[in-house]
Design a protein around this motif. Structure first.
Motif, PDB file in Angstrom:
ATOM      1  N   LYS A 105      -9.381  18.850  37.901  1.00 35.40           N
ATOM      2  CA  LYS A 105     -10.465  18.965  38.857  1.00 35.40           C
ATOM      3  C   LYS A 105     -11.029  17.601  39.639  1.00 35.40           C
ATOM      4  N   VAL A 106     -10.583  16.590  39.267  1.00 35.72           N
ATOM      5  CA  VAL A 106     -11.027  15.529  40.117  1.00 35.72           C
ATOM      6  C   VAL A 106     -10.292  15.680  41.508  1.00 35.72           C
ATOM      7  N   LYS A 107     -10.668  15.174  42.407  1.00 37.94           N
ATOM      8  CA  LYS A 107     -10.445  15.336  43.924  1.00 37.94           C
ATOM      9  C   LYS A 107     -10.250  13.805  44.587  1.00 37.94           C
ATOM     10  N   ASP A 156     -16.676   4.076  47.484  1.00 41.18           N
ATOM     11  CA  ASP A 156     -18.228   3.855  47.082  1.00 41.18           C
ATOM     12  C   ASP A 156     -18.106   4.524  45.824  1.00 41.18           C
ATOM     13  N   VAL A 157     -18.847   3.602  44.987  1.00 45.18           N
ATOM     14  CA  VAL A 157     -19.030   4.246  43.475  1.00 45.18           C
ATOM     15  C   VAL A 157     -19.904   5.660  43.463  1.00 45.18           C
ATOM     16  N   SER A 158     -20.517   5.697  44.182  1.00 38.87           N
ATOM     17  CA  SER A 158     -21.412   7.023  44.365  1.00 38.87           C
ATOM     18  C   SER A 158     -20.570   8.236  44.465  1.00 38.87           C
ATOM     19  N   ASP A 159     -19.511   7.947  45.362  1.00 42.37           N
ATOM     20  CA  ASP A 159     -18.547   9.164  45.497  1.00 42.37           C
ATOM     21  C   ASP A 159     -17.826   9.500  44.329  1.00 42.37           C
ATOM     22  N   LEU A 160     -17.506   8.105  43.714  1.00 43.30           N
ATOM     23  CA  LEU A 160     -16.547   8.485  42.680  1.00 43.30           C
ATOM     24  C   LEU A 160     -17.183   8.952  41.454  1.00 43.30           C
ATOM     25  N   ILE A 161     -18.501   8.691  41.033  1.00 44.26           N
ATOM     26  CA  ILE A 161     -19.311   9.307  40.187  1.00 44.26           C
ATOM     27  C   ILE A 161     -19.562  10.756  40.465  1.00 44.26           C
ATOM     28  N   ARG A 162     -19.826  11.076  41.784  1.00 43.73           N
ATOM     29  CA  ARG A 162     -19.958  12.435  42.291  1.00 43.73           C
ATOM     30  C   ARG A 162     -18.750  13.192  41.793  1.00 43.73           C
ATOM     31  N   ASP A 163     -17.553  12.908  41.925  1.00 48.42           N
ATOM     32  CA  ASP A 163     -16.276  13.373  41.768  1.00 48.42           C
ATOM     33  C   ASP A 163     -16.086  13.673  40.418  1.00 48.42           C
ATOM     34  N   GLU A 183      -7.122   2.548  45.290  1.00 50.41           N
ATOM     35  CA  GLU A 183      -7.472   3.814  44.993  1.00 50.41           C
ATOM     36  C   GLU A 183      -7.805   4.028  43.579  1.00 50.41           C
ATOM     37  N   THR A 184      -8.606   4.792  43.412  1.00 47.89           N
ATOM     38  CA  THR A 184      -9.015   5.062  41.775  1.00 47.89           C
ATOM     39  C   THR A 184      -7.938   6.130  41.289  1.00 47.89           C
ATOM     40  N   LEU A 185      -7.412   5.677  40.018  1.00 51.93           N
ATOM     41  CA  LEU A 185      -6.424   6.597  39.427  1.00 51.93           C
ATOM     42  C   LEU A 185      -7.021   6.918  37.933  1.00 51.93           C
ATOM     43  N   ILE A 186      -6.648   8.224  37.838  1.00 53.80           N
ATOM     44  CA  ILE A 186      -6.857   8.658  36.312  1.00 53.80           C
ATOM     45  C   ILE A 186      -5.675   9.026  35.800  1.00 53.80           C
ATOM     46  N   THR A 187      -5.098   8.413  34.277  1.00 53.67           N
ATOM     47  CA  THR A 187      -4.026   8.713  33.836  1.00 53.67           C
ATOM     48  C   THR A 187      -4.058   9.320  32.359  1.00 53.67           C
ATOM     49  N   TYR A 188      -3.155  10.351  31.983  1.00 50.58           N
ATOM     50  CA  TYR A 188      -3.167  10.686  30.614  1.00 50.58           C
ATOM     51  C   TYR A 188      -2.061  10.046  29.658  1.00 50.58           C
ATOM     52  N   PRO A 189      -2.539   9.077  29.026  1.00 49.33           N
ATOM     53  CA  PRO A 189      -1.434   8.137  28.415  1.00 49.33           C
ATOM     54  C   PRO A 189      -0.380   8.958  27.471  1.00 49.33           C
ATOM     55  N   THR A 190      -0.771  10.094  26.802  1.00 47.28           N
ATOM     56  CA  THR A 190      -0.206  10.857  25.997  1.00 47.28           C
ATOM     57  C   THR A 190       1.149  11.320  26.398  1.00 47.28           C
ATOM     58  N   SER A 191       0.982  11.837  27.674  1.00 40.28           N
ATOM     59  CA  SER A 191       2.095  12.417  28.387  1.00 40.28           C
ATOM     60  C   SER A 191       2.729  11.308  29.916  1.00 40.28           C
ATOM     61  N   THR A 219      -5.009   9.354  21.601  1.00 38.99           N
ATOM     62  CA  THR A 219      -5.054  10.836  21.094  1.00 38.99           C
ATOM     63  C   THR A 219      -5.036  11.599  22.410  1.00 38.99           C
ATOM     64  N   PRO A 220      -4.544  13.028  22.232  1.00 42.09           N
ATOM     65  CA  PRO A 220      -4.645  14.068  23.184  1.00 42.09           C
ATOM     66  C   PRO A 220      -5.834  14.098  23.975  1.00 42.09           C
ATOM     67  N   GLN A 221      -6.976  13.531  23.583  1.00 38.16           N
ATOM     68  CA  GLN A 221      -8.288  13.446  24.100  1.00 38.16           C
ATOM     69  C   GLN A 221      -8.433  11.997  24.989  1.00 38.16           C
ATOM     70  N   THR A 222      -7.649  11.391  24.977  1.00 41.32           N
ATOM     71  CA  THR A 222      -7.739  10.094  25.780  1.00 41.32           C
ATOM     72  C   THR A 222      -7.448  10.028  27.307  1.00 41.32           C
ATOM     73  N   LEU A 223      -8.215   9.310  27.996  1.00 39.48           N
ATOM     74  CA  LEU A 223      -7.912   9.236  29.612  1.00 39.48           C
ATOM     75  C   LEU A 223      -7.935   7.947  29.858  1.00 39.48           C
ATOM     76  N   ARG A 224      -7.408   7.298  30.904  1.00 40.38           N
ATOM     77  CA  ARG A 224      -7.525   6.185  31.344  1.00 40.38           C
ATOM     78  C   ARG A 224      -7.879   6.083  32.901  1.00 40.38           C
ATOM     79  N   LEU A 225      -8.881   5.288  33.240  1.00 39.77           N
ATOM     80  CA  LEU A 225      -9.001   5.286  34.696  1.00 39.77           C
ATOM     81  C   LEU A 225      -8.878   3.832  35.214  1.00 39.77           C
ATOM     82  N   SER A 226      -8.195   3.735  36.315  1.00 37.27           N
ATOM     83  CA  SER A 226      -8.094   2.325  36.959  1.00 37.27           C
ATOM     84  C   SER A 226      -9.071   2.673  38.124  1.00 37.27           C
TER      85      SER A 226
END
Length: 383
Positions: A316-318, A367-374, A330-338, A355-362
């Protein structure tokens, strides 16, 4: 003149003053494989670009001064840097390693280094008493701090004292904080490793790796090995990393500011069960990182309450992009498990907290307001 960190990103204390680069403000790309000489024994200082290249040498000098070492080596990836460094060891040598390492490092150690006769013990250096694990054949300690991805922080000075007492090399992967926020060599480490692809390059467009040392014997071995193995960084890539380093300080500061705000936002979300960020006062090693670094960085790991919710967030992130790597604008999100730790055995991942519930953000510099809205839109409707 003694320069500050931001100035060091742009200038060497002793710049070339003989106009040999024709006054170029941007250091030139010397896109050449070989160099002509006036005669036998009359070298220009460069013979063949596998050995050295002016663009790569300039980059190495910049990184060396940022880390406050005596020499630096620019290689064609972070993994190439680790691989070259491990050529200084011999079969039968034992290395004490941080348990929560980047998955690529673990893959290298398990599938290549062990084949070459090296022995490893994996320890949580932020918690465990490791001195009892030192053997007669132990030659080095290898750590990341903060670790990837669980953000464990180890006390570099404390580990360095034990390493020196036992005549061991201390190797620190400094990728997550960069020399802008942390300088392990000044804290007692012997060798620093970087994936230059990450914060040093900063734009997700170039692969590079670095080794920096303040140990004369290690320096001599690596100078021989880099010309022998041929893993030095190409001139154009060296120039791209040089360009990235010019904005290292302002990128690190802005991304960290964003990460602090996002970490505090994550703490308030009902579906988030844990936030791992060393800039939070609740982090178990908050006081250690304040002591040994000037910043907390922009890497955040967090757990949500189900695997299904983790996968929904990734879909869902854009603005935030679902991609491997880190340290870019650029902000990236990663799924370490896979992704980053897919080749690590499941029992090892789970033991380290991945765990399968773990996410990592770089976190990047948007603008932080745009990242939080995303993130708000991605979290909307989660159970």
């Amino acid at each position: 003149m003694k320069f500050g960190n931001n100035t060091k990103c742009l200038h060497l204390e002793k710049e070339d003053s003989d106009c040999k680069h024709y006054g170029s403000v941007s250091f030139p790309i010397y896109q050449t494989a070989t160099y002509a000489h006036m005669g036998v024994g009359k070298s220009t200082g460069y013979d063949y670009s596998r050995l050295q290249n002016p663009t790569r040498q300039h980059l190495e000098e910049v990184v060396c001064r940022l880390e406050e070492g005596i020499d630096a080596f620019a290689l064609n990836s972070g993994m190439a840097a680790i691989s070259l460094l491990f050529e200084i060891f011999k079969p039968g040598d034992h290395i004490l390693c941080e348990a929560d390492l980047y998955g690529g490092s673990i893959r290298l150690f398990d599938n290549v280094s062990k084949k070459n006769g090296y022995e490893f013990s994996f320890i949580n250096f932020s918690k465990d008493d490791f001195e009892s694990e030192i053997r007669t054949n132990t030659k080095a300690i290898y750590i990341e701090t903060p670790t990837n991805p669980m953000m464990n922080v180890s006390d570099i000075s404390k580990i360095a004292k034990i390493a020196k007492k036992n005549n061991l090399l201390l190797i620190v992967d400094n990728t997550f904080l960069s020399p802008y926020f942390q300088k392990p060599l000044t804290l007692g480490a012997d060798v620093v490793i970087h994936s230059g692809t990450k914060f040093l390059g900063g734009h997700n467009d170039t692969l590079a790796g670095f080794i920096v040392t303040n140990n004369e014997a290690v320096k001599e071995k690596l100078r021989f090995l880099i010309k022998t193995t041929g893993s030095g960084l190409a001139p154009f890539d060296a120039w791209l990393i040089l360009r990235g380093i010019k904005t290292l300080g302002i990128r690190m500061e802005r991304a960290q500011q964003n990460a602090i705000e996002i970490s505090n936002w994550l703490l308030k979300q009902k579906c988030v069960t844990k936030v791992y960020y060393p800039g939070l006062e609740s982090h178990p090693s908050y006081e250690i990182i304040k002591k040994q670094a000037t910043g907390f960085g922009s890497m955040i790991t967090f757990n949500v309450n189900s695997k299904e919710n983790a996968l929904k967030i990734l879909e869902k992130v854009k603005i935030i992009q679902f991609a491997e790597s880190l340290g870019g604008v650029e902000t990236l999100i990663t799924y370490p498990t896979s992704q980053t730790h897919a080749d690590v055995a499941e029992e090892v991942r789970l033991r380290n907290g991945i765990t399968p519930q773990t996410l990592r953000l770089s976190v990047g510099i948007e603008d932080v307001s745009d990242l939080i809205r995303d993130l708000e839109e991605a979290f909307n409707g989660l159970d």
